[in-house]
Design a protein around this motif. Sequence first.
Motif, PDB file in Angstrom:
ATOM      1  N   ASP A   9      48.987  49.099  40.343  1.00  0.00           N
ATOM      2  CA  ASP A   9      49.822  49.501  39.208  1.00  0.00           C
ATOM      3  C   ASP A   9      48.974  49.413  37.942  1.00  0.00           C
ATOM      4  N   ILE A  10      48.598  50.577  37.393  1.00  0.00           N
ATOM      5  CA  ILE A  10      47.690  50.616  36.252  1.00  0.00           C
ATOM      6  C   ILE A  10      48.452  51.130  35.043  1.00  0.00           C
ATOM      7  N   GLY A  11      48.854  50.218  34.163  1.00  0.00           N
ATOM      8  CA  GLY A  11      49.538  50.594  32.929  1.00  0.00           C
ATOM      9  C   GLY A  11      48.565  50.659  31.771  1.00  0.00           C
ATOM     10  N   LYS A  12      49.084  50.914  30.596  1.00  0.00           N
ATOM     11  CA  LYS A  12      48.248  50.954  29.408  1.00  0.00           C
ATOM     12  C   LYS A  12      47.707  49.570  29.063  1.00  0.00           C
ATOM     13  N   THR A  13      48.540  48.545  29.230  1.00  0.00           N
ATOM     14  CA  THR A  13      48.194  47.195  28.791  1.00  0.00           C
ATOM     15  C   THR A  13      47.641  46.329  29.911  1.00  0.00           C
ATOM     16  N   GLU A  28      51.861  38.945  43.834  1.00  0.00           N
ATOM     17  CA  GLU A  28      51.335  39.815  42.780  1.00  0.00           C
ATOM     18  C   GLU A  28      50.309  39.069  41.953  1.00  0.00           C
ATOM     19  N   LYS A  29      49.442  39.844  41.353  1.00  0.00           N
ATOM     20  CA  LYS A  29      48.411  39.308  40.477  1.00  0.00           C
ATOM     21  C   LYS A  29      48.074  40.386  39.466  1.00  0.00           C
ATOM     22  N   SER A  30      47.840  39.987  38.205  1.00  0.00           N
ATOM     23  CA  SER A  30      47.598  40.980  37.162  1.00  0.00           C
ATOM     24  C   SER A  30      46.427  40.559  36.292  1.00  0.00           C
ATOM     25  N   THR A  31      45.941  41.527  35.524  1.00  0.00           N
ATOM     26  CA  THR A  31      44.870  41.292  34.565  1.00  0.00           C
ATOM     27  C   THR A  31      45.077  42.227  33.389  1.00  0.00           C
ATOM     28  N   SER A  32      44.491  41.894  32.265  1.00  0.00           N
ATOM     29  CA  SER A  32      44.589  42.761  31.091  1.00  0.00           C
ATOM     30  C   SER A  32      43.630  43.939  31.234  1.00  0.00           C
ATOM     31  N   ASN A  33      44.092  45.102  30.799  1.00  0.00           N
ATOM     32  CA  ASN A  33      43.209  46.266  30.750  1.00  0.00           C
ATOM     33  C   ASN A  33      42.347  46.192  29.496  1.00  0.00           C
ATOM     34  N   ARG A  34      41.096  46.588  29.636  1.00  0.00           N
ATOM     35  CA  ARG A  34      40.210  46.634  28.478  1.00  0.00           C
ATOM     36  C   ARG A  34      39.903  48.081  28.122  1.00  0.00           C
ATOM     37  N   ILE A  35      39.741  48.323  26.840  1.00  0.00           N
ATOM     38  CA  ILE A  35      39.241  49.602  26.359  1.00  0.00           C
ATOM     39  C   ILE A  35      37.824  49.375  25.844  1.00  0.00           C
ATOM     40  N   LEU A  36      36.887  50.124  26.385  1.00  0.00           N
ATOM     41  CA  LEU A  36      35.487  50.018  25.973  1.00  0.00           C
ATOM     42  C   LEU A  36      35.219  51.001  24.843  1.00  0.00           C
ATOM     43  N   PRO A  37      34.338  50.653  23.913  1.00  0.00           N
ATOM     44  CA  PRO A  37      34.216  51.447  22.681  1.00  0.00           C
ATOM     45  C   PRO A  37      33.466  52.763  22.806  1.00  0.00           C
ATOM     46  N   PRO A  42      36.093  56.052  23.094  1.00  0.00           N
ATOM     47  CA  PRO A  42      36.729  54.869  23.692  1.00  0.00           C
ATOM     48  C   PRO A  42      37.310  55.220  25.057  1.00  0.00           C
ATOM     49  N   HIS A  43      37.113  54.333  26.038  1.00  0.00           N
ATOM     50  CA  HIS A  43      37.517  54.694  27.391  1.00  0.00           C
ATOM     51  C   HIS A  43      37.973  53.474  28.191  1.00  0.00           C
ATOM     52  N   GLU A  44      38.695  53.777  29.254  1.00  0.00           N
ATOM     53  CA  GLU A  44      39.237  52.748  30.145  1.00  0.00           C
ATOM     54  C   GLU A  44      38.091  52.030  30.873  1.00  0.00           C
ATOM     55  N   ASP A  45      38.239  50.736  31.032  1.00  0.00           N
ATOM     56  CA  ASP A  45      37.265  49.949  31.780  1.00  0.00           C
ATOM     57  C   ASP A  45      37.612  50.039  33.265  1.00  0.00           C
ATOM     58  N   ASP A  85      31.209  59.777  41.997  1.00  0.00           N
ATOM     59  CA  ASP A  85      31.419  58.850  40.885  1.00  0.00           C
ATOM     60  C   ASP A  85      32.046  59.618  39.734  1.00  0.00           C
ATOM     61  N   LEU A  86      32.434  58.885  38.689  1.00  0.00           N
ATOM     62  CA  LEU A  86      32.929  59.540  37.490  1.00  0.00           C
ATOM     63  C   LEU A  86      31.844  60.415  36.878  1.00  0.00           C
ATOM     64  N   ALA A  87      32.230  61.621  36.462  1.00  0.00           N
ATOM     65  CA  ALA A  87      31.313  62.473  35.709  1.00  0.00           C
ATOM     66  C   ALA A  87      31.362  62.137  34.223  1.00  0.00           C
ATOM     67  N   ALA A  88      32.486  61.602  33.775  1.00  0.00           N
ATOM     68  CA  ALA A  88      32.676  61.224  32.372  1.00  0.00           C
ATOM     69  C   ALA A  88      33.637  60.051  32.333  1.00  0.00           C
ATOM     70  N   PRO A  89      33.554  59.193  31.318  1.00  0.00           N
ATOM     71  CA  PRO A  89      34.497  58.079  31.226  1.00  0.00           C
ATOM     72  C   PRO A  89      35.939  58.579  31.091  1.00  0.00           C
ATOM     73  N   VAL A  90      36.880  57.746  31.531  1.00  0.00           N
ATOM     74  CA  VAL A  90      38.314  58.051  31.416  1.00  0.00           C
ATOM     75  C   VAL A  90      38.752  57.716  29.994  1.00  0.00           C
ATOM     76  N   MET A  91      39.108  58.737  29.230  1.00  0.00           N
ATOM     77  CA  MET A  91      39.378  58.579  27.802  1.00  0.00           C
ATOM     78  C   MET A  91      40.596  57.696  27.535  1.00  0.00           C
TER      79      MET A  91
END
Length: 454
Positions: A9-13, A28-37, A42-45, A85-91
Motif C-alpha cells: 500500500d503506497i500512499g503519498k505519506t 502490518e508494518k509501515s514506513t514514511s515515504n521520502r521525496i528526494l530533491p 523531486p521524486h519518490e524514493d 529498471d526505471l528510465a526516469a525517476p517517479v515524479m
Amino acid sequence: MNETVAVLDIGKTNAKLALFDQGRLLWEKSTSNRILPGPPYPHEDVDGAWTFFLAALREAGRAHRIGAIVPTAHGAAGALIGADDLAAPVMDYEFPDIEQIEPDYARLRPPFSETLSPKLPAGLNLGRQLAYQKWRCPGLFAKAKHFLPYSQYWAWRLTGVAASDVTSLGAHTDLWMPQQGHVSRLVTALGVENLLPPLRRAFDPLGPIKPDIAAATGLAPDTPVVCGVHDSNASLLPYLVSRQAPFTVLSTGTWVILMCVGLSLDRLDPRDDTLANVDALGRPTACGRFMGGREYAVIAGDGGNPDFSAIARVIASGAIALPCFSGQGGPYATTKGEIRGDVAARDRTALATLYCALVSDLMLTRMGADGGDLIVEGTFAKNSAFCAVLGALRPKQRVFAAEDSAGTARGAAMLAHWPPAYPIAAPTPVPEVSIAGLDAYRAAWAAAVNLIAR
C-alpha cells in the motif's frame, strides 16, 4: 500457518505492507515515504520503499504463508521503465516547476467533457507529468520502454510483467475517457501510444514473483502477483460487493475522496474539482476531492480529534475557517485559507473538524449526492465529531463509520480472490445528534465562502 494476501500500500505519506486472511488483518508494518530533491526533479524514493517492502515481506513470511501479493498506490504517479529498471525517476506530484509547460500542454489536453478530468495543479494530472518528462528530460524519456501507473510499477517490479489498469488510468490523468472506455486523444497527441502496456483488470494475476525476489524474501517462487488498483478505488471495493447503489464513500487520509456510486455524471464541474474515476469493473464513478487531511493538520496544529464540547464552543464563538489551506484540491484551491474570529488553541481540532465537514457537505451538494448512505472510511472515520457533524449537516442520509485504518489495503486484498466469497464487515452506524447552532453556523460559513471568487 495460514495462507494470506499481502498488500503493498503506497500512499503519498506512508508505505505499508499488510497481511489479510479473508478480510481479517493479521499483520502490518509501515514506513514514511521520502521525496528526494532531484535532479532532474523531486521524486519518490522508490528504492527506499523497495528495501522496506523486501524486508517486510521477509519478516511477514516467517510468520504467515503468503499466498498472493496485491499492490495499491495513489493515482498521481507513474513510472517510465526501461528493459529492467526505471528510465526516469517517479515524479513527486507536488513539483511546482512542472507548470512551466502549461501553455504547450494546454493545447494538447482534451476538454473536460471527454476525460472528466479537471485541470489540477502541479503534477496531479498524470498526463502533464508525462509531457514534462518527454519535453524537458528527452534523454531519460528516450530510454523508456513502458509508462506504468504507480500500482502497476510495483507489480512489474515484483514480476517483470508490464500492465496498465483502468482504475489508475482513469484517476484524473487526462489520459482516459471514462464514458467511452478507452484512452484519450492526449495519448496520440503526445505520441506515447507505444509506451502504454496492455490493459489488465485490477484482479488479474500477472505472474509469479521473480526468482531473485523469492530468494530475497523466502517466499514461495510461485507466489502470484495481482495487477493492482488505484488506492481510492481499493477503498470502494468492499462496498461495491456489499451495498446497493446509490451510496457514497468518503475515503479519507491526506486527501478526502468523495465517491458517489450510482450518481449521474451530469453535475460534475471541473471548477469544483469534481470528476469521474473508474472502478475496478471499468465503470465511471462521480467523485469529488479536496486535500482534507492536510488542511485538517494545518488548521488543527498539534492534531488529534475533538470532543463535542469543543465543537459547541467553536460554533458558539462564530469562528470559521475558510478555504483553502493546502493550495490544491477542492472548489477553492486557488484561494488562501484564513481563520476568522478567535478560537482557543485547544479548540483548533474542532475548527478543523467543522471545516472539513462543511467542505464535504458543500461538494456533495454541488454534485447532487443527496440520496443513499454515506460511509466514512480512513482517518476521519475515527473522528466521531466529524461523522456526527456530517450527519447533522445531511439529515436525509445515514452516516456510517468504517473505523479501519487498513481500509484501503483490506479492499485491495479482495482482488486476490475476486469476487470475495467471505462476508464483508459492515461499517458502524453513526448515532444521529442535534448540534445547537449548526445550521446558522453553516449559513454564515456559506455566505463567507460565496464571497470568495471561483
